[in-house]
Design a protein around this motif. Structure first.
Motif, PDB file in Angstrom:
ATOM      1  N   ILE A 128       4.977  -7.805   1.426  1.00 46.64           N
ATOM      2  CA  ILE A 128       4.408  -7.469  -0.079  1.00 46.64           C
ATOM      3  C   ILE A 128       3.604  -8.587  -0.356  1.00 46.64           C
ATOM      4  O   ILE A 128       4.038  -9.908  -0.237  1.00 46.64           O
ATOM      5  CB  ILE A 128       5.929  -7.763  -0.999  1.00 46.64           C
ATOM      6  CG1 ILE A 128       7.004  -6.792  -0.417  1.00 46.64           C
ATOM      7  CG2 ILE A 128       5.534  -7.516  -2.585  1.00 46.64           C
ATOM      8  CD1 ILE A 128       6.696  -5.391  -0.396  1.00 46.64           C
ATOM      9  N   ASP A 129       2.478  -8.182  -0.986  1.00 49.33           N
ATOM     10  CA  ASP A 129       1.530  -9.241  -1.252  1.00 49.33           C
ATOM     11  C   ASP A 129       1.740  -9.556  -3.050  1.00 49.33           C
ATOM     12  O   ASP A 129       1.948  -8.684  -3.724  1.00 49.33           O
ATOM     13  CB  ASP A 129       0.090  -8.401  -1.214  1.00 49.33           C
ATOM     14  CG  ASP A 129      -0.495  -8.034  -0.203  1.00 49.33           C
ATOM     15  OD1 ASP A 129       0.045  -8.862   0.808  1.00 49.33           O
ATOM     16  OD2 ASP A 129      -1.147  -7.212   0.180  1.00 49.33           O
TER      17      ASP A 129
ATOM     18  N   GLY B  80       9.635  -8.243 -13.795  1.00 54.16           N
ATOM     19  CA  GLY B  80       9.144  -7.063 -13.149  1.00 54.16           C
ATOM     20  C   GLY B  80      10.259  -6.699 -11.895  1.00 54.16           C
ATOM     21  O   GLY B  80      10.970  -7.453 -11.403  1.00 54.16           O
ATOM     22  N   GLU B  81      10.120  -5.486 -11.442  1.00 50.12           N
ATOM     23  CA  GLU B  81      10.670  -4.959 -10.446  1.00 50.12           C
ATOM     24  C   GLU B  81      10.008  -4.139  -9.561  1.00 50.12           C
ATOM     25  O   GLU B  81       9.212  -3.185 -10.099  1.00 50.12           O
ATOM     26  CB  GLU B  81      12.041  -4.486 -10.810  1.00 50.12           C
ATOM     27  CG  GLU B  81      12.812  -3.761  -9.767  1.00 50.12           C
ATOM     28  CD  GLU B  81      14.351  -3.275 -10.435  1.00 50.12           C
ATOM     29  OE1 GLU B  81      14.591  -2.022  -9.836  1.00 50.12           O
ATOM     30  OE2 GLU B  81      14.890  -4.068 -10.937  1.00 50.12           O
ATOM     31  N   LEU B  82      10.105  -4.260  -8.118  1.00 51.41           N
ATOM     32  CA  LEU B  82       9.384  -3.148  -7.425  1.00 51.41           C
ATOM     33  C   LEU B  82      10.463  -2.806  -6.171  1.00 51.41           C
ATOM     34  O   LEU B  82      11.151  -3.654  -5.527  1.00 51.41           O
ATOM     35  CB  LEU B  82       8.188  -3.820  -6.635  1.00 51.41           C
ATOM     36  CG  LEU B  82       7.424  -2.960  -5.504  1.00 51.41           C
ATOM     37  CD1 LEU B  82       6.651  -1.660  -6.239  1.00 51.41           C
ATOM     38  CD2 LEU B  82       6.380  -3.616  -5.012  1.00 51.41           C
ATOM     39  N   GLN B  83      10.690  -1.327  -5.881  1.00 49.69           N
ATOM     40  CA  GLN B  83      11.608  -1.203  -4.683  1.00 49.69           C
ATOM     41  C   GLN B  83      10.855  -0.846  -3.516  1.00 49.69           C
ATOM     42  O   GLN B  83       9.765  -0.303  -3.570  1.00 49.69           O
ATOM     43  CB  GLN B  83      12.329   0.294  -5.318  1.00 49.69           C
ATOM     44  CG  GLN B  83      13.233   0.737  -4.316  1.00 49.69           C
ATOM     45  CD  GLN B  83      13.963   1.964  -4.584  1.00 49.69           C
ATOM     46  OE1 GLN B  83      14.585   2.052  -5.703  1.00 49.69           O
ATOM     47  NE2 GLN B  83      14.080   2.892  -3.776  1.00 49.69           N
ATOM     48  N   VAL B  84      11.170  -1.722  -2.423  1.00 52.34           N
ATOM     49  CA  VAL B  84      10.520  -1.592  -1.177  1.00 52.34           C
ATOM     50  C   VAL B  84      11.715  -1.242  -0.071  1.00 52.34           C
ATOM     51  O   VAL B  84      12.523  -0.843  -0.508  1.00 52.34           O
ATOM     52  CB  VAL B  84       9.886  -2.971  -0.960  1.00 52.34           C
ATOM     53  CG1 VAL B  84       8.807  -3.199  -2.072  1.00 52.34           C
ATOM     54  CG2 VAL B  84      10.911  -4.086  -0.893  1.00 52.34           C
ATOM     55  N   VAL B  85      10.960  -1.450   1.175  1.00 57.53           N
ATOM     56  CA  VAL B  85      11.893  -0.799   2.386  1.00 57.53           C
ATOM     57  C   VAL B  85      11.841  -2.271   3.081  1.00 57.53           C
ATOM     58  O   VAL B  85      10.806  -2.979   3.502  1.00 57.53           O
ATOM     59  CB  VAL B  85      11.066   0.177   3.058  1.00 57.53           C
ATOM     60  CG1 VAL B  85      11.757   0.652   4.500  1.00 57.53           C
ATOM     61  CG2 VAL B  85      11.286   1.382   2.098  1.00 57.53           C
TER      62      VAL B  85
ATOM     63  N   PRO C  43       0.797  -1.280   0.080  1.00 55.57           N
ATOM     64  CA  PRO C  43       0.084   0.013  -0.151  1.00 55.57           C
ATOM     65  C   PRO C  43       0.903   1.422   0.062  1.00 55.57           C
ATOM     66  O   PRO C  43       0.403   2.274  -0.207  1.00 55.57           O
ATOM     67  CB  PRO C  43      -0.755  -0.148   1.232  1.00 55.57           C
ATOM     68  CG  PRO C  43       0.005  -1.075   2.060  1.00 55.57           C
ATOM     69  CD  PRO C  43       0.509  -2.046   1.041  1.00 55.57           C
ATOM     70  N   GLU C  44       2.083   1.395   0.486  1.00 57.65           N
ATOM     71  CA  GLU C  44       2.856   2.455   0.601  1.00 57.65           C
ATOM     72  C   GLU C  44       3.903   2.726  -0.750  1.00 57.65           C
ATOM     73  O   GLU C  44       4.386   3.608  -0.934  1.00 57.65           O
ATOM     74  CB  GLU C  44       3.712   2.313   1.839  1.00 57.65           C
ATOM     75  CG  GLU C  44       2.909   2.628   2.993  1.00 57.65           C
ATOM     76  CD  GLU C  44       3.759   2.731   4.400  1.00 57.65           C
ATOM     77  OE1 GLU C  44       3.279   2.586   5.424  1.00 57.65           O
ATOM     78  OE2 GLU C  44       4.860   2.865   4.282  1.00 57.65           O
ATOM     79  N   ARG C  45       4.309   1.395  -1.116  1.00 59.38           N
ATOM     80  CA  ARG C  45       5.193   1.371  -2.188  1.00 59.38           C
ATOM     81  C   ARG C  45       4.566   1.355  -3.546  1.00 59.38           C
ATOM     82  O   ARG C  45       5.266   1.296  -4.580  1.00 59.38           O
ATOM     83  CB  ARG C  45       6.222   0.288  -2.168  1.00 59.38           C
ATOM     84  CG  ARG C  45       6.635   0.044  -0.658  1.00 59.38           C
ATOM     85  CD  ARG C  45       7.324   1.376  -0.273  1.00 59.38           C
ATOM     86  NE  ARG C  45       7.557   1.111   1.399  1.00 59.38           N
ATOM     87  CZ  ARG C  45       7.712   1.797   2.197  1.00 59.38           C
ATOM     88  NH1 ARG C  45       7.837   2.934   1.931  1.00 59.38           N
ATOM     89  NH2 ARG C  45       8.037   1.936   3.487  1.00 59.38           N
ATOM     90  N   GLY C  46       3.251   0.800  -3.820  1.00 58.03           N
ATOM     91  CA  GLY C  46       2.659   0.717  -5.262  1.00 58.03           C
ATOM     92  C   GLY C  46       2.572  -0.631  -5.502  1.00 58.03           C
ATOM     93  O   GLY C  46       2.824  -1.606  -4.823  1.00 58.03           O
ATOM     94  N   GLU C  47       2.482  -0.803  -6.770  1.00 60.33           N
ATOM     95  CA  GLU C  47       2.411  -2.230  -7.417  1.00 60.33           C
ATOM     96  C   GLU C  47       3.429  -2.308  -8.453  1.00 60.33           C
ATOM     97  O   GLU C  47       3.829  -1.167  -9.188  1.00 60.33           O
ATOM     98  CB  GLU C  47       1.199  -2.388  -7.765  1.00 60.33           C
ATOM     99  CG  GLU C  47       0.532  -1.704  -9.162  1.00 60.33           C
ATOM    100  CD  GLU C  47      -0.497  -2.542  -9.647  1.00 60.33           C
ATOM    101  OE1 GLU C  47      -0.979  -2.202 -10.600  1.00 60.33           O
ATOM    102  OE2 GLU C  47      -1.427  -3.223  -9.067  1.00 60.33           O
ATOM    103  N   ALA C  48       3.720  -3.567  -9.032  1.00 59.57           N
ATOM    104  CA  ALA C  48       4.771  -3.652 -10.217  1.00 59.57           C
ATOM    105  C   ALA C  48       4.122  -5.099 -10.824  1.00 59.57           C
ATOM    106  O   ALA C  48       3.520  -5.960 -10.152  1.00 59.57           O
ATOM    107  CB  ALA C  48       6.397  -4.028  -9.720  1.00 59.57           C
ATOM    108  N   ILE C  49       4.236  -5.334 -12.106  1.00 61.54           N
ATOM    109  CA  ILE C  49       3.885  -6.536 -12.611  1.00 61.54           C
ATOM    110  C   ILE C  49       5.136  -7.175 -13.377  1.00 61.54           C
ATOM    111  O   ILE C  49       5.783  -6.732 -14.077  1.00 61.54           O
ATOM    112  CB  ILE C  49       2.494  -6.038 -14.017  1.00 61.54           C
ATOM    113  CG1 ILE C  49       1.560  -5.190 -13.332  1.00 61.54           C
ATOM    114  CG2 ILE C  49       2.253  -7.480 -14.421  1.00 61.54           C
ATOM    115  CD1 ILE C  49       0.731  -6.158 -12.083  1.00 61.54           C
ATOM    116  N   ALA C  50       5.222  -8.458 -13.202  1.00 59.92           N
ATOM    117  CA  ALA C  50       6.152  -9.405 -13.762  1.00 59.92           C
ATOM    118  C   ALA C  50       5.492 -10.319 -14.760  1.00 59.92           C
ATOM    119  O   ALA C  50       4.755 -11.019 -14.684  1.00 59.92           O
ATOM    120  CB  ALA C  50       6.950 -10.219 -12.757  1.00 59.92           C
TER     121      ALA C  50
END
Length: 540
Positions: A307-308, A297-302, A286-293
């Motif tokens: 991560i769902d 694909g790639e998503l930057q998180v903390v 909810p805070e970092r958004g979403e990405a599709i593989a």
């Protein structure tokens, strides 16, 4: 155990009822040469013929290959449990239990006396106790007499204050490449890890047999490789099919682990046929958004984000629909112990335990049983959004399960210069007793450090974060071995991230109970990390 027994008895009853029905079915249908109409009463429960029938299941005794008591100080007494199980298909009768060496045997979980019989699936727990008269190596043997036709005397070697090479492989039995693209090389890894406590372990890949499509991608492993206790390496195996079909091979590994010097890991893979179902991963926070593989694909998180993961966007070009999914954590940061919450459901999740890179793979199957040709791969980059992020993890070789609620306790410390190097004392030391001290501008939270986790039972992590550090200030970083909880020496790693980037790493520092390690200093605003690397018997 009671549930297992009830299940076994119910299974026997079901097979008995099935046998009666089968006998009745054979009697009814076997009409060749019989009179078509008769008034004669037939008793289906009276057999027409008598014969011998033999159930060929055998008992099979099983237990650990060895029991390591670990390091025991002079005058100290340590107990460990060992479980002996009937993994066979018939009643296991137990006879005399004997123990050799300076070890004692007891059965506190069985009112002092072991059972004399074990049904299939049942187990007996024995407690082995050792009292050290000195710190010399001690060896012994636990032997159990039984009616196992292959192991009438089952033996378990016992060791205390002993050490020897020990090698673990993951996976230990088989590497499955799944479906691979033709003309391309797929990579998989065998993790080779030292499970020794003090001694180095050596190994090498002696050969690859089977299909030529399999290859060792790093020839350094054909020579002898040495692992320090708890250290691990990844052995890269390649699979390069040129035509569709199934392929098999094997990797042969030899080590100086005396209990299992020769290992064989089977290899399997398939060359891509034609149209396959296509896996798609949706990663969301909810805070970092979403990405599709799709497929990458790639998503930057903390660090510490949840991560769902969702596979519902996967599709099948043949139109038969997706019938099965399989998640896999292909990569994770060194020292991470976290896994996927679900490996077979349409939804899963992953906790960002540490800073670093995680790679999640997804395979899907269609209604025809065809597997995806290649997995979808979602890369999750866990990067701290604080100016200073300090990570503490540790490995305790004598702890058999570092993810349970029993283990060693190491603490991270961040010291403000106002403390004048007086560690372990609020308000200028940030640690488990002072997790969110008020530093910098009084009453302002955005310039205060915080300890997010106090891990008291093994492995870590413990993280300290500090945003908006004070200028012209040098902070001190330390680690304290609060308690080994009788698991002995730990190997401690500290990583320091400046602006989300790894600036300093001190790996696998050997520490004993209640020792203190002054790791490094951090100068601000330059962000320079100055190594100290000084070990003390306690807080200096």
């Amino acid at each position: 155990m009671g549930n297992v027994m009830r299940l076994q008895r119910e299974t026997v009853r079901r097979w008995a009822r099935l046998a009666v029905l089968l006998v009745a079915s054979v009697t009814i249908s076997g009409c060749t040469g019989c009179v078509e109409e008769t008034d004669e009463t037939v008793d289906f429960f009276k057999p027409h013929e008598y014969g011998e029938w033999e159930y060929r299941g055998e008992p099979d005794i099983d237990g650990p290959e060895r029991l390591l008591i670990g390091d025991v100080l002079e005058g100290e007494t340590v107990s460990r449990d060992v479980e002996v199980t009937n993994v066979g298909r018939n009643l296991l009768k137990l006879g005399e239990w004997q123990i050799e060496g300076r070890f004692r045997l007891s059965f506190p979980r069985h009112d002092g006396r072991p059972p004399v019989e074990l049904m299939p699936g049942e187990a007996v727990t024995a407690t082995i106790t050792y009292t050290a008269h000195n710190t010399d190596r001690a060896e012994g043997v636990l032997s159990v007499e039984s009616n196992d036709p292959d192991e009438g005397i089952f033996e378990i070697p016992l060791y205390a204050n002993a050490d020897f090479p020990c090698l673990e492989l993951d996976p230990a039995d088989e590497v499955d490449f799944g479906m691979a693209e033709l003309g391309e090389t797929s990579r998989r890894f065998i993790i080779a890890k030292s499970c020794a406590r003090r001694s180095p372990t050596t190994f090498s890949v002696t050969s690859l047999d089977g299909a030529d499509e399999f290859s060792l991608l790093d020839n350094q492993f054909r020579s002898q490789v040495t692992l320090e206790p708890g250290a691990q390496v990844r052995i890269p195996i390649g699979f390069s099919p040129e035509t569709p079909g199934e392929y098999e091979g094997a990797v042969f590994i030899r080590s100086d682990d005396d209990l299992e010097p020769n290992r064989v890991v089977d290899l399997q893979g398939r060359g891509r046929p034609y149209d396959c179902p296509e896996p798609v991963i949706r990663a969301y926070n909810p805070e970092r958004g979403e990405a599709i593989a799709d497929p990458m694909g790639e998503l930057q998180v903390v660090p510490l984000d949840d991560i769902d993961l969702d596979a519902s966007l996967s599709r099948d070009p043949e139109g038969s629909g997706i019938s099965r999914v399989e998640w896999r954590l292909a990569e994770r940061p060194a020292d991470s112990t976290e896994g996927l919450a679900n490996t077979s459901g349409e939804q899963s999740s992953l906790w960002m335990q540490l800073a670093g890179t995680y790679v999640v793979e997804l395979d899907v199957w269609n209604e025809l049983g065809v597997k995806s040709c290649e997995p979808a791969r979602m890369t999750l980059k866990s990067i701290s959004d604080e100016d200073i992020h300090i990570q503490l993890v540790w490995n305790t070789p004598a702890d058999p399960n570092e993810t349970d609620q029993s283990g060693s306790d190491v603490d991270i410390h961040l010291l403000h210069p106002n403390a004048n190097l007086h560690w372990n004392s609020p308000p200028w030391d940030c640690f488990w007793q002072n997790m969110e001290p008020d530093w910098g501008e009084t009453g302002v939270a955005i310039d205060n450090p915080s300890l997010d986790i106090d891990d008291v039972d093994g492995a870590g992590p413990e993280n300290i974060n500090l945003d908006n550090p004070e200028v012209e200030t040098t902070y001190n970083v330390g680690a304290y071995y609060f308690s080994d909880h009788n698991y002995g020496r730990s190997y401690v790693t500290v990583r320091i991230y400046i602006g989300g980037q790894l600036a300093y790493e001190a790996q696998r520092k050997p520490m004993d109970n209640q020792e203190f390690w002054h790791v490094a200093n951090i100068d601000w605003p330059s962000g320079e990390v100055i190594e100290v690397d000084r070990l003390y018997q306690s807080f200096p």
